[in-house]
Design a protein around this motif. Structure first.
Motif, PDB file in Angstrom:
ATOM      1  N   ASP A 102     -38.825 -51.786  45.827  1.00  0.00           N
ATOM      2  CA  ASP A 102     -38.019 -51.264  46.931  1.00  0.00           C
ATOM      3  C   ASP A 102     -36.540 -51.240  46.537  1.00  0.00           C
ATOM      4  OD1 ASP A 102     -40.327 -51.092  48.449  1.00  0.00           O
ATOM      5  OD2 ASP A 102     -39.875 -52.873  49.657  1.00  0.00           O
ATOM      6  N   ILE A 103     -36.082 -52.310  45.946  1.00  0.00           N
ATOM      7  CA  ILE A 103     -34.677 -52.390  45.528  1.00  0.00           C
ATOM      8  C   ILE A 103     -34.385 -51.352  44.449  1.00  0.00           C
ATOM      9  CG2 ILE A 103     -32.951 -53.848  44.404  1.00  0.00           C
ATOM     10  CD1 ILE A 103     -34.292 -56.236  45.888  1.00  0.00           C
ATOM     11  N   ALA A 104     -35.295 -51.195  43.492  1.00  0.00           N
ATOM     12  CA  ALA A 104     -35.108 -50.221  42.421  1.00  0.00           C
ATOM     13  C   ALA A 104     -35.027 -48.798  42.988  1.00  0.00           C
ATOM     14  CB  ALA A 104     -36.227 -50.322  41.394  1.00  0.00           C
ATOM     15  N   ALA A 105     -35.855 -48.487  43.970  1.00  0.00           N
ATOM     16  CA  ALA A 105     -35.821 -47.164  44.595  1.00  0.00           C
ATOM     17  C   ALA A 105     -34.484 -46.948  45.296  1.00  0.00           C
ATOM     18  CB  ALA A 105     -36.978 -47.013  45.579  1.00  0.00           C
TER      19      ALA A 105
ATOM     20  N   GLY B 146     -30.929 -53.845  57.974  1.00  0.00           N
ATOM     21  CA  GLY B 146     -32.176 -53.274  58.455  1.00  0.00           C
ATOM     22  C   GLY B 146     -32.137 -53.130  59.962  1.00  0.00           C
ATOM     23  N   ASN B 147     -32.983 -52.258  60.498  1.00  0.00           N
ATOM     24  CA  ASN B 147     -33.058 -52.046  61.930  1.00  0.00           C
ATOM     25  C   ASN B 147     -33.390 -53.360  62.640  1.00  0.00           C
ATOM     26  OD1 ASN B 147     -33.060 -50.512  64.301  1.00  0.00           O
ATOM     27  ND2 ASN B 147     -35.283 -50.228  64.183  1.00  0.00           N
ATOM     28  N   ASN B 148     -32.573 -53.744  63.605  1.00  0.00           N
ATOM     29  CA  ASN B 148     -32.731 -55.016  64.321  1.00  0.00           C
ATOM     30  C   ASN B 148     -32.754 -56.207  63.370  1.00  0.00           C
ATOM     31  OD1 ASN B 148     -32.865 -53.828  66.899  1.00  0.00           O
ATOM     32  ND2 ASN B 148     -35.033 -53.383  66.604  1.00  0.00           N
ATOM     33  N   ARG B 149     -32.064 -56.052  62.241  1.00  0.00           N
ATOM     34  CA  ARG B 149     -31.992 -57.071  61.198  1.00  0.00           C
ATOM     35  C   ARG B 149     -33.358 -57.422  60.608  1.00  0.00           C
ATOM     36  NH1 ARG B 149     -26.739 -60.775  62.190  1.00  0.00           N
ATOM     37  NH2 ARG B 149     -25.455 -59.107  62.980  1.00  0.00           N
ATOM     38  N   ASP B 150     -34.296 -56.480  60.707  1.00  0.00           N
ATOM     39  CA  ASP B 150     -35.619 -56.669  60.117  1.00  0.00           C
ATOM     40  C   ASP B 150     -35.540 -56.521  58.600  1.00  0.00           C
ATOM     41  OD1 ASP B 150     -36.889 -57.090  62.522  1.00  0.00           O
ATOM     42  OD2 ASP B 150     -37.582 -55.019  62.724  1.00  0.00           O
ATOM     43  N   VAL B 151     -36.588 -56.968  57.930  1.00  0.00           N
ATOM     44  CA  VAL B 151     -36.678 -56.866  56.473  1.00  0.00           C
ATOM     45  C   VAL B 151     -36.672 -55.396  56.072  1.00  0.00           C
ATOM     46  CG1 VAL B 151     -38.229 -57.250  54.528  1.00  0.00           C
ATOM     47  CG2 VAL B 151     -37.890 -59.040  56.214  1.00  0.00           C
TER      48      VAL B 151
ATOM     49  N   LEU C 294     -26.913 -40.135  52.670  1.00  0.00           N
ATOM     50  CA  LEU C 294     -27.872 -39.616  51.682  1.00  0.00           C
ATOM     51  C   LEU C 294     -28.816 -40.710  51.187  1.00  0.00           C
ATOM     52  CD1 LEU C 294     -25.667 -37.291  49.437  1.00  0.00           C
ATOM     53  CD2 LEU C 294     -27.629 -36.602  50.804  1.00  0.00           C
ATOM     54  N   ALA C 295     -28.251 -41.830  50.752  1.00  0.00           N
ATOM     55  CA  ALA C 295     -29.072 -42.913  50.205  1.00  0.00           C
ATOM     56  C   ALA C 295     -29.972 -43.514  51.277  1.00  0.00           C
ATOM     57  CB  ALA C 295     -28.185 -43.993  49.594  1.00  0.00           C
ATOM     58  N   GLY C 296     -29.405 -43.784  52.443  1.00  0.00           N
ATOM     59  CA  GLY C 296     -30.179 -44.386  53.531  1.00  0.00           C
ATOM     60  C   GLY C 296     -31.288 -43.475  54.033  1.00  0.00           C
ATOM     61  N   GLY C 297     -30.995 -42.195  54.151  1.00  0.00           N
ATOM     62  CA  GLY C 297     -32.010 -41.255  54.624  1.00  0.00           C
ATOM     63  C   GLY C 297     -33.206 -41.186  53.695  1.00  0.00           C
ATOM     64  N   ARG C 298     -32.954 -41.155  52.405  1.00  0.00           N
ATOM     65  CA  ARG C 298     -34.062 -41.117  51.443  1.00  0.00           C
ATOM     66  C   ARG C 298     -34.843 -42.436  51.461  1.00  0.00           C
ATOM     67  NH1 ARG C 298     -32.487 -38.496  45.781  1.00  0.00           N
ATOM     68  NH2 ARG C 298     -34.746 -38.442  45.654  1.00  0.00           N
ATOM     69  N   TYR C 299     -34.122 -43.544  51.562  1.00  0.00           N
ATOM     70  CA  TYR C 299     -34.810 -44.832  51.547  1.00  0.00           C
ATOM     71  C   TYR C 299     -35.658 -45.035  52.809  1.00  0.00           C
ATOM     72  CZ  TYR C 299     -35.954 -49.681  51.019  1.00  0.00           C
ATOM     73  OH  TYR C 299     -36.670 -50.836  50.915  1.00  0.00           O
ATOM     74  N   VAL C 300     -35.159 -44.622  53.943  1.00  0.00           N
ATOM     75  CA  VAL C 300     -35.918 -44.787  55.197  1.00  0.00           C
ATOM     76  C   VAL C 300     -37.247 -44.030  55.111  1.00  0.00           C
ATOM     77  CG1 VAL C 300     -35.940 -44.124  57.636  1.00  0.00           C
ATOM     78  CG2 VAL C 300     -33.982 -45.328  56.691  1.00  0.00           C
ATOM     79  N   ARG C 301     -37.203 -42.791  54.597  1.00  0.00           N
ATOM     80  CA  ARG C 301     -38.456 -42.029  54.460  1.00  0.00           C
ATOM     81  C   ARG C 301     -39.425 -42.724  53.501  1.00  0.00           C
ATOM     82  NH1 ARG C 301     -34.656 -37.984  54.880  1.00  0.00           N
ATOM     83  NH2 ARG C 301     -34.508 -37.626  52.633  1.00  0.00           N
ATOM     84  N   TYR C 302     -38.900 -43.311  52.429  1.00  0.00           N
ATOM     85  CA  TYR C 302     -39.722 -44.051  51.472  1.00  0.00           C
ATOM     86  C   TYR C 302     -40.309 -45.317  52.113  1.00  0.00           C
ATOM     87  CZ  TYR C 302     -40.272 -47.699  47.864  1.00  0.00           C
ATOM     88  OH  TYR C 302     -40.730 -48.736  47.101  1.00  0.00           O
TER      89      TYR C 302
END
Length: 89
Positions: free
Chosen positions: A32-35, A20-25, A79-87
């Motif tokens: 969240d994990i399922a998405a 995560g950004n700056n090791r944040d949650v 691809l995976a990270g970009g979709r998850y960040v928007r979510y």
């Protein structure tokens, strides 16, 4: 100075860590994990990567993956990270 390009040869398993950004949650619930898993599996299929194992922690994920094409892991993670960040945001 830009980061050096990562090299992922085809047919060689790789251990990938995404934090995560700056090791944040970055995962606050099972939803969240399922998405993330759903988008990761879709991205892996599109990019020709086999995911063998994963470990989800609250602030990062470990993956064991093998690309079938040279450098298939980078676009998969984008691809995976970009979709998850928007979510998540």
């Amino acid at each position: 100075m830009p980061r050096r390009q990562r090299h992922f040869p085809a047919q060689i398993p790789s251990h990938i860590i995404q934090r995560g950004n700056n090791r944040d949650v970055c995962f606050t619930s099972d939803d969240d994990i399922a998405a993330y898993v759903s988008w990761l599996q879709d991205a892996a299929t599109r990019c020709g990567v086999d995911i063998h194992a994963w470990v989800f922690m609250t602030n990062h994920v470990h993956l064991l993956a093998t690309p079938h094409v040279e450098n298939g892991i980078s676009p998969m993670m984008q691809l995976a990270g970009g979709r998850y960040v928007r979510y998540f945001n």
